[in-house]
Design an enzyme around this catalytic site. Structure first.
Site, PDB file in Angstrom:
ATOM      1  CG  ASP A  38      33.296  35.400  42.004  1.00 15.11           C
ATOM      2  OD1 ASP A  38      33.514  34.641  41.043  1.00 15.11           O
ATOM      3  OD2 ASP A  38      33.625  36.605  42.010  1.00 15.11           O
ATOM      4  CG  ASP A  43      27.978  37.184  45.096  1.00 16.68           C
ATOM      5  OD1 ASP A  43      28.577  38.151  44.601  1.00 16.68           O
ATOM      6  OD2 ASP A  43      28.571  36.213  45.619  1.00 16.68           O
TER       7      ASP A  43
END
Length: 252
Positions: free
Chosen positions: A12, A10
């Site tokens: 952020d 991922d």
């Protein structure tokens, strides 16, 4: 059992220190609209958006539209869906999503982007281990942000919000984004690890039956640690420093 060949990250909160800005942008967006959606009654104002709990439980890791829908559902607020061309505002789901995009973009122009200190060493080590890496994000900003942070070169592929829209991929907790990334790396879920800091992302890794789902708990929050485990993380780490060793231990 096949060797673990790939890792899907991922973006952020895992690679980039942007989660706090996303939370602040959501708060500015929702708090600006709540008086319109739920006018004060007998002098009591609507409850402000909780940038910790509601951000974590309702919007973190989701696309903007899904985040708006989740928050509205939790607050029992009904809005028409609107259209993608709606300008930023409070009248439709698309308008609220556009408002959040506008606020977040302004924050990025002011503050820039920062990466975590543990990211480059971990990615360099994975490269030495010949583990292929992908970055995934629901955001359309992901490529430009990774380029600004000089991280894009560490990844063999990126599946971002633009790719998701072009391919009509559903957002997390559906595993479609992760499955697309693994496929681009030439790996099956049984050969792939997922690294996530959001509950919705961990759920996606679990639903996709990935070999290893790593939850990242950078704030060392015991409640978040327990929530990540409860939603499907096989392992919870405080940062990426321990990731290469964890992957080496999982490779037969």
């Amino acid at each position: 059992m096949s060797d673990l060949r790939a890792v899907v990250f991922d973006t952020d909160g895992v690679l980039l220190a942007t989660a706090d800005r996303h939370a602040a942008a959501w708060k500015e967006t929702f708090d600006g609209c709540l008086p319109e959606w739920q006018p004060s009654y007998a002098g009591v104002r609507p409850r402000p958006f909780d940038a910790v709990r509601e951000y974590r439980d309702l919007v973190d890791g989701r696309s903007r539209l899904d985040g708006v829908r989740a928050f509205l559902g939790a607050r029992h607020i009904g809005l028409p869906p609107g259209t993608p061309g709606d300008p930023p505002g409070c009248a439709t789901v698309h308008a609220v999503a556009a408002r959040k995009e506008e606020v977040f973009s302004a924050m990025l122009r002011t503050d820039g982007v920062r990466t975590f200190d543990d990211v480059r060493p971990a990615l360099q080590r994975l490269g030495e281990m010949e583990v292929r890496c992908a970055a995934v994000s629901a955001s359309r900003h992901a490529r430009s942000l990774l380029e600004s942070a000089e991280l894009i070169g560490y990844f063999d592929t990126l599946v971002d919000g633009q790719a998701a829209a072009a391919l009509a991929l559903p957002g997390k907790p559906d595993p479609a984004l992760f499955l697309e990334a693994a496929g681009r790396l030439g790996a099956t879920p049984a050969q792939t690890a997922v690294v996530e800091d959001a509950i919705a992302g961990v759920e996606a890794g679990h639903q996709g039956r990935f070999r290893l789902v790593v939850g990242l708990n950078r704030e060392a929050d015991p409640h978040m640690r327990d929530a990540l485990r409860a939603h499907g993380a096989h392992l919870v780490l405080p940062d990426l420093g321990g990731l290469p060793a964890a992957l080496e231990g999982d490779r037969p």
